[in-house]
Design an enzyme around this catalytic site. Structure first.
Site, PDB file in Angstrom:
ATOM      1  N   CYS A  95     -36.492 -33.282 -36.694  1.00  0.00           N
ATOM      2  CA  CYS A  95     -37.595 -32.168 -36.576  1.00  0.00           C
ATOM      3  C   CYS A  95     -36.573 -30.979 -36.852  1.00  0.00           C
ATOM      4  O   CYS A  95     -36.235 -30.923 -37.981  1.00  0.00           O
ATOM      5  CB  CYS A  95     -37.260 -31.305 -34.696  1.00  0.00           C
ATOM      6  SG  CYS A  95     -35.625 -30.743 -34.379  1.00  0.00           S
ATOM      7  N   THR A  96     -37.241 -29.830 -37.713  1.00  0.00           N
ATOM      8  CA  THR A  96     -37.235 -28.638 -38.232  1.00  0.00           C
ATOM      9  C   THR A  96     -36.035 -28.399 -38.021  1.00  0.00           C
ATOM     10  O   THR A  96     -34.982 -28.437 -39.265  1.00  0.00           O
ATOM     11  CB  THR A  96     -38.382 -27.641 -37.727  1.00  0.00           C
ATOM     12  OG1 THR A  96     -39.747 -28.078 -37.625  1.00  0.00           O
ATOM     13  CG2 THR A  96     -38.191 -26.734 -39.448  1.00  0.00           C
TER      14      THR A  96
END
Length: 248
Positions: free
Chosen positions: A186-187
């Site tokens: 994810c980020t």
């Protein structure tokens, strides 16, 4: 950092049991305001998640203050720079979860899923397999519109509308993960950490999370095996592999 980029952006999270989130909220609001920082701090019984920006010395002093609390002593923050303040105001909020999954059995403060560092991931992606010889599958745990801004080449994307949709998506697509080494990403690491724990809880043995997410990968490896940029939830929009805002 370019000569014109003088605003330091800090992104960090930690799953740790907080018995006093309301008291902590008041203290962190006061400290962040005094440092003239803007952005967001989310607090819940399961931990802390924040994105803050401001003068470099003030931002790092705030981080040092936070680390003096033994619960956050090992807190690692990812840094990037911008020319202007990417946030309009400061928000410090109490939440039920610092990243909402609506799956109460997943408690990352109790135990983390195994993490994979960026350098090792890049080597595995070069080979197309993990060190044990299993096929490697990258699983994007972000929302669909974030994936559209950029992702690891060939990554699996379940077109989530929100992270709370992940448990149902896993139930529907679990068979596609069998027999593979799955790396959730994810980020910045927070969503893929919960996602990896859920997958392991449901019997998928060979699941890892990308430590520090895309932002840490960019900082360590650059854009190798990644296409596009990384969407961030502030006025910068999308960051490229140099952690600089992508052209509109």
């Amino acid at each position: 950092m370019s000569a014109a980029a003088s605003i330091l952006n800090l992104a960090a999270y930690k799953f740790v049991t907080l018995e006093d989130p309301a008291l902590l909220r008041a203290r962190l609001m006061e400290e962040a305001q005094a440092a003239a920082l803007k952005g967001s701090i989310l607090l819940a019984e399961e931990g802390i998640n924040f994105f803050l920006a401001g003068d470099a010395a003030a931002a790092r002093a705030f981080l040092s203050m936070l680390r003096r609390d033994r619960r956050f002593a090992d807190l690692h923050a990812k840094e990037s720079w911008s020319r202007t303040q990417p946030f309009r105001r400061l928000r410090v909020k109490l939440k039920r979860e610092i990243i909402r999954m609506d799956h109460p059995t997943i408690r990352p403060a109790a135990a983390r899923a195994p993490a994979l560092d960026s350098t090792t991931l890049a080597r595995w992606l070069d080979a197309g397999r993990c060190e044990a010889g299993r096929p490697l599958l990258m699983l994007d745990t972000r929302n669909g519109f974030e994936v559209d801004a950029g992702r690891f080449v060939g990554a699996l994307d379940w077109r989530l509308e929100r992270f709370g949709d992940f448990p149902a998506a896993l139930a529907a697509h679990r068979a596609t993960l069998e027999g593979k080494t799955v790396v959730s990403y994810c980020t910045g690491g927070i969503r893929c950490e919960k996602a990896a724990l859920l997958m392991r809880e449901q019997g998928l043995e060979h699941v890892l999370q990308l430590d520090g997410g895309i932002l840490q990968y960019f900082e360590t490896v650059g854009g190798h095996h990644y296409e596009g940029g990384c969407f961030v939830f502030d006025e910068r929009g999308t960051l490229d592999a140099r952690l600089q805002p992508s052209p509109a």
